[in-house]
Design a protein around this motif. Structure first.
Motif, PDB file in Angstrom:
ATOM      1  N   LEU A   1     -43.324  59.875 -25.011  1.00 41.47           N
ATOM      2  CA  LEU A   1     -42.401  60.877 -24.487  1.00 41.47           C
ATOM      3  C   LEU A   1     -41.300  61.054 -25.520  1.00 41.47           C
ATOM      4  O   LEU A   1     -40.560  60.115 -25.810  1.00 41.47           O
ATOM      5  CB  LEU A   1     -41.809  60.432 -23.145  1.00 41.47           C
ATOM      6  CG  LEU A   1     -41.004  61.488 -22.379  1.00 41.47           C
ATOM      7  CD1 LEU A   1     -41.021  61.185 -20.885  1.00 41.47           C
ATOM      8  CD2 LEU A   1     -39.582  61.626 -22.862  1.00 41.47           C
TER       9      LEU A   1
ATOM     10  N   ARG B   1     -46.525  51.429 -18.857  1.00 46.66           N
ATOM     11  CA  ARG B   1     -45.266  50.928 -19.434  1.00 46.66           C
ATOM     12  C   ARG B   1     -45.092  49.450 -19.123  1.00 46.66           C
ATOM     13  O   ARG B   1     -44.777  48.647 -20.000  1.00 46.66           O
ATOM     14  CB  ARG B   1     -44.094  51.731 -18.883  1.00 46.66           C
ATOM     15  CG  ARG B   1     -42.748  51.282 -19.411  1.00 46.66           C
ATOM     16  CD  ARG B   1     -41.627  52.174 -18.854  1.00 46.66           C
ATOM     17  NE  ARG B   1     -40.417  51.966 -19.595  1.00 46.66           N
ATOM     18  CZ  ARG B   1     -39.453  51.132 -19.211  1.00 46.66           C
ATOM     19  NH1 ARG B   1     -39.563  50.431 -18.099  1.00 46.66           N
ATOM     20  NH2 ARG B   1     -38.361  50.993 -19.947  1.00 46.66           N
TER      21      ARG B   1
ATOM     22  N   CYS C   1     -43.918  64.574 -22.043  1.00 43.90           N
ATOM     23  CA  CYS C   1     -44.728  63.360 -22.078  1.00 43.90           C
ATOM     24  C   CYS C   1     -46.199  63.698 -22.273  1.00 43.90           C
ATOM     25  O   CYS C   1     -46.713  64.635 -21.650  1.00 43.90           O
ATOM     26  CB  CYS C   1     -44.534  62.596 -20.763  1.00 43.90           C
ATOM     27  SG  CYS C   1     -45.318  60.983 -20.727  1.00 43.90           S
ATOM     28  N   LYS C   2     -46.866  62.925 -23.132  1.00 41.87           N
ATOM     29  CA  LYS C   2     -48.292  63.133 -23.402  1.00 41.87           C
ATOM     30  C   LYS C   2     -49.036  61.801 -23.327  1.00 41.87           C
ATOM     31  O   LYS C   2     -48.552  60.783 -23.842  1.00 41.87           O
ATOM     32  CB  LYS C   2     -48.505  63.722 -24.802  1.00 41.87           C
ATOM     33  CG  LYS C   2     -47.812  65.046 -25.041  1.00 41.87           C
ATOM     34  CD  LYS C   2     -48.443  66.142 -24.256  1.00 41.87           C
ATOM     35  CE  LYS C   2     -47.764  67.472 -24.556  1.00 41.87           C
ATOM     36  NZ  LYS C   2     -47.900  68.409 -23.483  1.00 41.87           N
TER      37      LYS C   2
ATOM     38  N   THR D   1     -49.249  65.519 -19.155  1.00 41.08           N
ATOM     39  CA  THR D   1     -48.987  64.738 -17.954  1.00 41.08           C
ATOM     40  C   THR D   1     -48.336  65.642 -16.911  1.00 41.08           C
ATOM     41  O   THR D   1     -47.788  66.697 -17.248  1.00 41.08           O
ATOM     42  CB  THR D   1     -48.061  63.534 -18.236  1.00 41.08           C
ATOM     43  OG1 THR D   1     -46.779  64.015 -18.657  1.00 41.08           O
ATOM     44  CG2 THR D   1     -48.656  62.612 -19.283  1.00 41.08           C
TER      45      THR D   1
ATOM     46  N   PHE E   1     -49.090  56.311 -23.818  1.00 42.29           N
ATOM     47  CA  PHE E   1     -48.397  57.594 -23.736  1.00 42.29           C
ATOM     48  C   PHE E   1     -47.164  57.592 -24.612  1.00 42.29           C
ATOM     49  O   PHE E   1     -46.677  56.554 -25.040  1.00 42.29           O
ATOM     50  CB  PHE E   1     -48.048  57.954 -22.291  1.00 42.29           C
ATOM     51  CG  PHE E   1     -46.951  57.125 -21.664  1.00 42.29           C
ATOM     52  CD1 PHE E   1     -45.632  57.551 -21.680  1.00 42.29           C
ATOM     53  CD2 PHE E   1     -47.245  55.926 -21.025  1.00 42.29           C
ATOM     54  CE1 PHE E   1     -44.625  56.807 -21.084  1.00 42.29           C
ATOM     55  CE2 PHE E   1     -46.249  55.174 -20.422  1.00 42.29           C
ATOM     56  CZ  PHE E   1     -44.930  55.610 -20.455  1.00 42.29           C
TER      57      PHE E   1
ATOM     58  N   ARG F   1     -38.059  63.448 -26.592  1.00 41.94           N
ATOM     59  CA  ARG F   1     -37.101  64.432 -26.082  1.00 41.94           C
ATOM     60  C   ARG F   1     -36.331  65.054 -27.244  1.00 41.94           C
ATOM     61  O   ARG F   1     -35.668  64.345 -28.003  1.00 41.94           O
ATOM     62  CB  ARG F   1     -36.133  63.756 -25.118  1.00 41.94           C
ATOM     63  CG  ARG F   1     -35.209  64.712 -24.378  1.00 41.94           C
ATOM     64  CD  ARG F   1     -34.346  63.986 -23.366  1.00 41.94           C
ATOM     65  NE  ARG F   1     -35.089  63.194 -22.417  1.00 41.94           N
ATOM     66  CZ  ARG F   1     -35.654  63.658 -21.298  1.00 41.94           C
ATOM     67  NH1 ARG F   1     -35.549  64.936 -21.006  1.00 41.94           N
ATOM     68  NH2 ARG F   1     -36.303  62.852 -20.474  1.00 41.94           N
TER      69      ARG F   1
ATOM     70  N   PHE G   1     -38.087  60.663 -16.539  1.00 46.06           N
ATOM     71  CA  PHE G   1     -39.430  61.196 -16.769  1.00 46.06           C
ATOM     72  C   PHE G   1     -39.441  62.715 -16.681  1.00 46.06           C
ATOM     73  O   PHE G   1     -38.982  63.305 -15.713  1.00 46.06           O
ATOM     74  CB  PHE G   1     -40.416  60.609 -15.759  1.00 46.06           C
ATOM     75  CG  PHE G   1     -41.792  61.212 -15.827  1.00 46.06           C
ATOM     76  CD1 PHE G   1     -42.501  61.255 -17.020  1.00 46.06           C
ATOM     77  CD2 PHE G   1     -42.378  61.732 -14.694  1.00 46.06           C
ATOM     78  CE1 PHE G   1     -43.780  61.807 -17.085  1.00 46.06           C
ATOM     79  CE2 PHE G   1     -43.655  62.284 -14.743  1.00 46.06           C
ATOM     80  CZ  PHE G   1     -44.354  62.322 -15.940  1.00 46.06           C
TER      81      PHE G   1
ATOM     82  N   LEU H   1     -48.297  56.156 -15.459  1.00 47.66           N
ATOM     83  CA  LEU H   1     -47.441  55.952 -16.628  1.00 47.66           C
ATOM     84  C   LEU H   1     -46.573  54.706 -16.458  1.00 47.66           C
ATOM     85  O   LEU H   1     -46.414  53.919 -17.400  1.00 47.66           O
ATOM     86  CB  LEU H   1     -46.591  57.189 -16.884  1.00 47.66           C
ATOM     87  CG  LEU H   1     -47.380  58.443 -17.251  1.00 47.66           C
ATOM     88  CD1 LEU H   1     -46.512  59.689 -17.094  1.00 47.66           C
ATOM     89  CD2 LEU H   1     -47.935  58.347 -18.655  1.00 47.66           C
TER      90      LEU H   1
ATOM     91  N   HIS I   1     -40.016  57.000 -24.926  1.00 49.90           N
ATOM     92  CA  HIS I   1     -41.064  56.097 -24.451  1.00 49.90           C
ATOM     93  C   HIS I   1     -42.266  56.219 -25.371  1.00 49.90           C
ATOM     94  O   HIS I   1     -42.692  57.331 -25.687  1.00 49.90           O
ATOM     95  CB  HIS I   1     -41.493  56.454 -23.015  1.00 49.90           C
ATOM     96  CG  HIS I   1     -40.401  56.312 -22.022  1.00 49.90           C
ATOM     97  ND1 HIS I   1     -40.017  55.091 -21.519  1.00 49.90           N
ATOM     98  CD2 HIS I   1     -39.613  57.241 -21.434  1.00 49.90           C
ATOM     99  CE1 HIS I   1     -39.029  55.268 -20.656  1.00 49.90           C
ATOM    100  NE2 HIS I   1     -38.759  56.563 -20.595  1.00 49.90           N
TER     101      HIS I   1
END
Length: 145
Positions: free
Chosen positions: A66, A20, A52-53, A8, A64, A68, A47, A16, A78
């Motif tokens: 995400l 969501r 994020c993918k 992304t 998607f 971290r 974000f 995105l 996410h």
């Protein structure tokens, strides 16, 4: 099912956000918290396109994820599959990738799930254990195998 992940960029932020909102709308409406602007602001505040993918199944973008990294765990910030693609095993397959990565590094995975969301049962089925509760969210962790 052919699963792939796609990068992304900052230019994908609005797409995105819409994914969501679409994925969370029913759960948020159920607890009287549906506010598209708040959902947008909350997502954009953390974000990071490098983390994020997009989730792509058989050439179709279906959601998607995400994740971290932190010192001693991965934070699943996410993770959304749009409603028309839920219930097909996509979420379990994607989650298995993140859990496998964490297990290989011997670190836990942590996340928060909206109270009264179906996602709570999903995460519990995949080995997550409740750690704490907030006003709107329930926080879970899964230790490495």
């Amino acid at each position: 099912m052919k699963l792939a992940f796609a990068s992304t960029t900052h230019n994908d932020a609005e797409t995105l956000v819409q994914m969501r909102i679409e994925a969370m709308r029913e759960s948020l409406e159920r607890i009287g918290r549906f506010d598209p602007q708040r959902a947008r602001d909350r997502f954009l505040s953390s974000f990071d396109p490098d983390l994020c993918k997009f989730i792509v199944v058989d050439g179709v973008t279906v959601g998607f994820v995400l994740t971290r990294p932190a010192d001693d765990h991965l934070m699943l910030e996410h993770f959304y599959v749009i409603p028309e693609h839920q219930g097909k095993g996509i979420g379990s397959t994607v989650l298995a990738v993140s859990l496998s990565d964490a297990d290989a590094r011997s670190i836990a995975v942590r996340l928060g799930a909206l109270r009264d969301s179906d996602s709570n049962r999903f995460y519990q089925r995949h080995g997550f254990v409740k750690q704490a509760e907030g006003e709107w969210d329930i926080y879970y962790a899964r230790k490495p195998l």
